[in-house]
Design an enzyme around this catalytic site. Structure first.
Site: not given
Ligand code: LLP
Length: 439
Positions: A248, A295, A335, A362, A391
């Site tokens: 996150g 991530g 978003y 389109c 993403y």
């Molecule tokens: N761990 C779990 C269980 C998750 O579901 C996620 C992301 C992460 C770790 C990694 O989160 P990060 O560090 O990348 O924030 N498509 C959206 C983001 C969706 C995240 C889904 N889960 C966007 O483009 O902002």
């Protein structure tokens, strides 16, 4: 905004030491460009910050952000582990050199065939619901496993800490509206049930959301998770091997935002972690490992998308039309996310007007920016959509029958193609026309 790019003597944008204008000439557009060193730096920055305060610490890179095989190889080389959400991600991790012990599977609404597959791979399953727990018990028969091997099958649970945060409501994963995890107040019961079924629950996990730049929700979630784990440890005979705080961590997308200061952040989070371990008597010889699952933070600012301007249209608004669309990067449409846009072939040109940057899909929502202050843009200019490492390709599609673009990896000024551009024939992949409909 702390951009990982430089402007070179030709006034072109450089990424990873490579001139984006030259890259666009060589590989065509649209093009994803990934900077290998930046991924390595991002990983090391987090790893160093946390291990300074808690040495038994591991990063589980959330590969949903970017599953490019070369990106996975880089992360395998630096020593990362993997947070995988689907059998496909587990398969990808195993095929890029991650051993099963370096992968944690955290699925949601997982079906039996998928549980069977994950079990066969030997990857640890982080359970999301009581249904999943019971179905896994039916599939693997944990009591039989104890009889045969003398050891219980290890699992962990994702818990909803009732704390949530995120850059958009779709990206908040804790709280009463969230579909993820077991309820905070049923944790003790569920861990006991797991033991009764013959499992050895060795971990607890939470993930509160994505794109968070404020340390406060993480601090709160860490406190809550540690309290839940502490109570479970006190009311059962469970020795936690790991506690996983999820991902996150945000990155700055807008000019006003800045990268989270990772050192004080790591100090605060590990501080809460350690004091809660001691509060609940979990800080003995076998104190649990701390995991996190970033991530976006690892890969987000390591890539740009290069896209060429083909149309300047003075309509009721002034539109700059480019050769990619939301099939290439969905975040702005999905978003309303801000992605900084630079003119790569005149990188230091001053902003003179506000423009709408529109894609080639389109749909009216296919916009990369509305009313964005930008320099004068002409047809033939090259735009760079920044922070496109997380993403972006992983959410790309062939919508409007547009083959997905190529990906290039740059390192110290050298570039290599790591994913070829799809062809029109790729659009037909796996389709079968029934005999009777054939011409
Ligand atoms: N761990 C779990 C269980 C998750 O579901 C996620 C992301 C992460 C770790 C990694 O989160 P990060 O560090 O990348 O924030 N498509 C959206 C983001 C969706 C995240 C889904 N889960 C966007 O483009 O902002």
């Amino acid at each position: 905004m702390d951009l990982n790019i430089k402007i070179n003597q030709q006034d072109h944008l450089d990424i990873g030491g490579a001139d984006t204008v030259e890259l666009a000439k060589e590989y065509g557009t649209p093009l994803y460009v990934i900077d290998e060193n930046r991924i390595r730096e991002n990983y090391k920055r987090v790893y160093k910050a946390f291990t300074k305060y808690y040495s038994d610490f591991k990063i589980f890179y959330a590969c949903k952000a970017n599953t490019n095989l070369s990106v996975m190889r880089i992360l395998e080389e630096v020593g990362s582990s993997i947070d995988a959400v689907s059998p496909g991600e587990v398969y990808t991790a195993l095929n890029t050199g991650f051993t099963p012990d370096r992968i944690l599977f955290t699925g949601n609404n997982v079906k039996d065939e998928e549980l069977k597959y994950i079990d066969e791979t030997g990857v640890r399953i982080n359970i999301d619901s009581i249904s999943q727990l019971k179905r896994l018990a039916n599939i693997i028969n944990p009591k039989k496993i104890i009889k045969e091997t003398g050891e219980a099958y290890k699992i962990s649970f994702r818990v909803n800490p009732m704390v949530g945060a995120g850059h958009h409501e779709h990206c908040i994963t804790g709280g009463e509206m969230s579909k993820f995890g077991i309820k905070d107040n049923e944790a003790v019961e569920v861990y006991k049930l797991a033991e009764e079924l013959g499992f050895n629950p060795v971990g607890m996990h939470t993930h509160i959301g994505s794109g968070i730049l404020d340390p406060e929700p993480f601090k709160l979630a860490t406190t809550v998770l540690m309290d839940i784990a502490g109570v479970v440890a006190q009311k059962t005979d469970i020795d936690f091997e790991f506690l996983d705080l999820g991902g996150g961590l945000g990155i700055p997308y807008t000019p006003e935002e800045h990268l989270l200061d990772i050192n004080p952040f790591a100090e605060e989070i590990t501080g809460i972690f350690k004091s809660k371990l001691s509060e609940y008597g979990m800080d003995g010889v076998k104190s649990p490992s701390m995991y996190i699952e970033p991530g976006r933070y690892i890969v987000g600012d390591a890539s740009v998308i290069l896209t060429k301007v083909n149309t300047v249209k003075d309509s009721y608004r002034k539109f700059i039309g480019v050769d990619s669309g939301f099939n290439t990067i969905l975040r702005p449409s999905m978003y309303d996310s801000y992605h900084h846009i630079m003119v790569a072939n005149k990188a230091s040109a001053k902003e003179v007007e506000t423009l709408d940057i529109a894609g080639n899909v389109c749909e009216s929502g296919d916009l990369f920016a509305r009313d964005r202050p930008l320099p004068k843009i002409e047809e033939g200019d090259l735009l760079a959509i920044m922070n496109a490492g997380a993403y972006s390709f992983s959410m790309a599609s062939q919508y409007n029958s547009r083959p997905r673009p190529a990906e290039v990896l740059v390192k110290n000024g050298e570039s290599e193609i790591v994913r070829e551009k799809e062809t029109y024939d790729d659009l037909f992949n796996k389709q079968i026309i029934p005999e009777r409909l054939k011409k």
